[in-house]
Design a protein around this motif. Structure first.
Motif, PDB file in Angstrom:
ATOM      1  N   CYS A  49       0.828  -1.210   0.000  1.00 14.11           N
ATOM      2  CA  CYS A  49       0.000   0.000   0.000  1.00 14.11           C
ATOM      3  C   CYS A  49       0.862   1.260   0.000  1.00 14.11           C
ATOM      4  O   CYS A  49       0.550   2.231  -0.697  1.00 14.11           O
ATOM      5  CB  CYS A  49      -0.942   0.005   1.207  1.00 14.11           C
ATOM      6  N   LYS A  50       1.928   1.263   0.781  1.00 19.27           N
ATOM      7  CA  LYS A  50       2.835   2.418   0.809  1.00 19.27           C
ATOM      8  C   LYS A  50       3.487   2.608  -0.565  1.00 19.27           C
ATOM      9  O   LYS A  50       3.575   3.731  -1.061  1.00 19.27           O
ATOM     10  CB  LYS A  50       3.914   2.232   1.879  1.00 19.27           C
ATOM     11  N   ALA A  51       3.919   1.507  -1.193  1.00 17.71           N
ATOM     12  CA  ALA A  51       4.554   1.584  -2.509  1.00 17.71           C
ATOM     13  C   ALA A  51       3.585   2.104  -3.574  1.00 17.71           C
ATOM     14  O   ALA A  51       3.999   2.766  -4.528  1.00 17.71           O
ATOM     15  CB  ALA A  51       5.093   0.207  -2.915  1.00 17.71           C
ATOM     16  N   ARG A  52       2.289   1.833  -3.390  1.00 21.64           N
ATOM     17  CA  ARG A  52       1.285   2.290  -4.351  1.00 21.64           C
ATOM     18  C   ARG A  52       0.817   3.716  -4.069  1.00 21.64           C
ATOM     19  O   ARG A  52      -0.018   4.250  -4.777  1.00 21.64           O
ATOM     20  CB  ARG A  52       0.097   1.329  -4.333  1.00 21.64           C
ATOM     21  N   GLY A  53       1.365   4.325  -3.029  1.00 21.43           N
ATOM     22  CA  GLY A  53       1.062   5.718  -2.735  1.00 21.43           C
ATOM     23  C   GLY A  53      -0.228   5.948  -1.978  1.00 21.43           C
ATOM     24  O   GLY A  53      -0.732   7.075  -1.918  1.00 21.43           O
ATOM     25  N   PHE A  54      -0.783   4.906  -1.357  1.00 18.13           N
ATOM     26  CA  PHE A  54      -2.012   5.053  -0.591  1.00 18.13           C
ATOM     27  C   PHE A  54      -1.725   5.763   0.736  1.00 18.13           C
ATOM     28  O   PHE A  54      -0.620   5.700   1.263  1.00 18.13           O
ATOM     29  CB  PHE A  54      -2.650   3.689  -0.311  1.00 18.13           C
ATOM     30  N   ASP A  55      -2.738   6.414   1.277  1.00 16.38           N
ATOM     31  CA  ASP A  55      -2.666   7.039   2.597  1.00 16.38           C
ATOM     32  C   ASP A  55      -2.918   5.933   3.624  1.00 16.38           C
ATOM     33  O   ASP A  55      -4.048   5.472   3.775  1.00 16.38           O
ATOM     34  CB  ASP A  55      -3.717   8.146   2.689  1.00 16.38           C
ATOM     35  N   VAL A  56      -1.876   5.496   4.319  1.00 14.19           N
ATOM     36  CA  VAL A  56      -1.934   4.317   5.182  1.00 14.19           C
ATOM     37  C   VAL A  56      -1.886   4.724   6.652  1.00 14.19           C
ATOM     38  O   VAL A  56      -1.043   5.529   7.047  1.00 14.19           O
ATOM     39  CB  VAL A  56      -0.763   3.363   4.852  1.00 14.19           C
ATOM     40  N   THR A  57      -2.796   4.153   7.459  1.00 16.17           N
ATOM     41  CA  THR A  57      -2.783   4.375   8.901  1.00 16.17           C
ATOM     42  C   THR A  57      -2.934   3.042   9.632  1.00 16.17           C
ATOM     43  O   THR A  57      -3.509   2.090   9.107  1.00 16.17           O
ATOM     44  CB  THR A  57      -3.899   5.341   9.365  1.00 16.17           C
ATOM     45  N   TYR A  58      -2.419   3.025  10.849  1.00 12.80           N
ATOM     46  CA  TYR A  58      -2.411   1.820  11.689  1.00 12.80           C
ATOM     47  C   TYR A  58      -3.198   2.121  12.957  1.00 12.80           C
ATOM     48  O   TYR A  58      -2.973   3.148  13.599  1.00 12.80           O
ATOM     49  CB  TYR A  58      -0.952   1.465  12.002  1.00 12.80           C
ATOM     50  N   TRP A  59      -4.119   1.228  13.314  1.00 14.94           N
ATOM     51  CA  TRP A  59      -5.001   1.409  14.464  1.00 14.94           C
ATOM     52  C   TRP A  59      -4.872   0.224  15.407  1.00 14.94           C
ATOM     53  O   TRP A  59      -4.834  -0.929  14.969  1.00 14.94           O
ATOM     54  CB  TRP A  59      -6.446   1.541  14.003  1.00 14.94           C
ATOM     55  N   GLN A  60      -4.831   0.543  16.700  1.00 16.06           N
ATOM     56  CA  GLN A  60      -4.751  -0.491  17.723  1.00 16.06           C
ATOM     57  C   GLN A  60      -5.635  -0.066  18.892  1.00 16.06           C
ATOM     58  O   GLN A  60      -5.719   1.122  19.217  1.00 16.06           O
ATOM     59  CB  GLN A  60      -3.304  -0.669  18.166  1.00 16.06           C
ATOM     60  N   ALA A  61      -6.303  -1.029  19.511  1.00 10.93           N
ATOM     61  CA  ALA A  61      -7.188  -0.723  20.638  1.00 10.93           C
ATOM     62  C   ALA A  61      -6.358  -0.464  21.892  1.00 10.93           C
ATOM     63  O   ALA A  61      -5.363  -1.148  22.151  1.00 10.93           O
ATOM     64  CB  ALA A  61      -8.162  -1.867  20.877  1.00 10.93           C
TER      65      ALA A  61
END
Length: 150
Positions: free
Chosen positions: A128-140
């Motif tokens: 996803c990063k290589a494809r230029g997407f806006d990436v976020t990580y979520w954890q409880a």
């Protein structure tokens, strides 16, 4: 630009996490596809979404119904988009579809207690990063509330 959210599940199940996220998607007026990796899993999610809470109703269907195109939420096992969804949820290590850039949002729910699922999520993150997407990580957090992490 496609936004991709990675939800790291620890000590929680897809069955607990998915329904509230679907409710929020519908509140925003989004159409959704939920992709799992087997027909049995899609059927189990279908049954669960009808009964997960007494005071809730999540309108949905599986890809098998004739009117899938009219459904706000479609449970699927293939990478197609039967209802013209702008949001796609991937569960049980379902792979990113080739047309991921055609969605406003992709949401990957992965089991952080499963080393294979964790490795697949890391690979998807890199893709996803290589494809230029806006990436976020979520954890409880300790109260079960989702927190955006770096």
């Amino acid at each position: 630009m496609t936004e991709v959210l990675f939800y790291h599940l620890q000590n929680m199940t897809v069955e607990n996490v998915l329904p509230p996220l679907l409710e929020k998607s519908l509140e925003r007026g989004w159409r959704v596809v939920v992709q799992s990796t087997s027909e049995e899993r899609a059927d189990a999610l279908d049954a669960h979404l009808w009964t997960y809470r007494d005071d809730s109703f999540l309108p949905h269907a599986t890809w098998r119904v004739n009117d899938a195109a009219d459904q706000p939420i479609v449970l699927a096992v293939e990478a197609d988009n039967p209802n013209g969804a702008n949001v796609r949820f991937l569960v049980d290590s379902a792979a990113l579809p080739q047309d991921a850039e055609g969605y406003e949002r992709m949401v990957l729910l992965f089991n952080g207690d499963d080393p294979d699922a964790l490795a697949l999520a890391r690979s998807a993150w890199t893709d996803c990063k290589a494809r230029g997407f806006d990436v976020t990580y979520w954890q409880a957090d300790e109260r079960g509330r989702w927190q955006k992490r770096n």
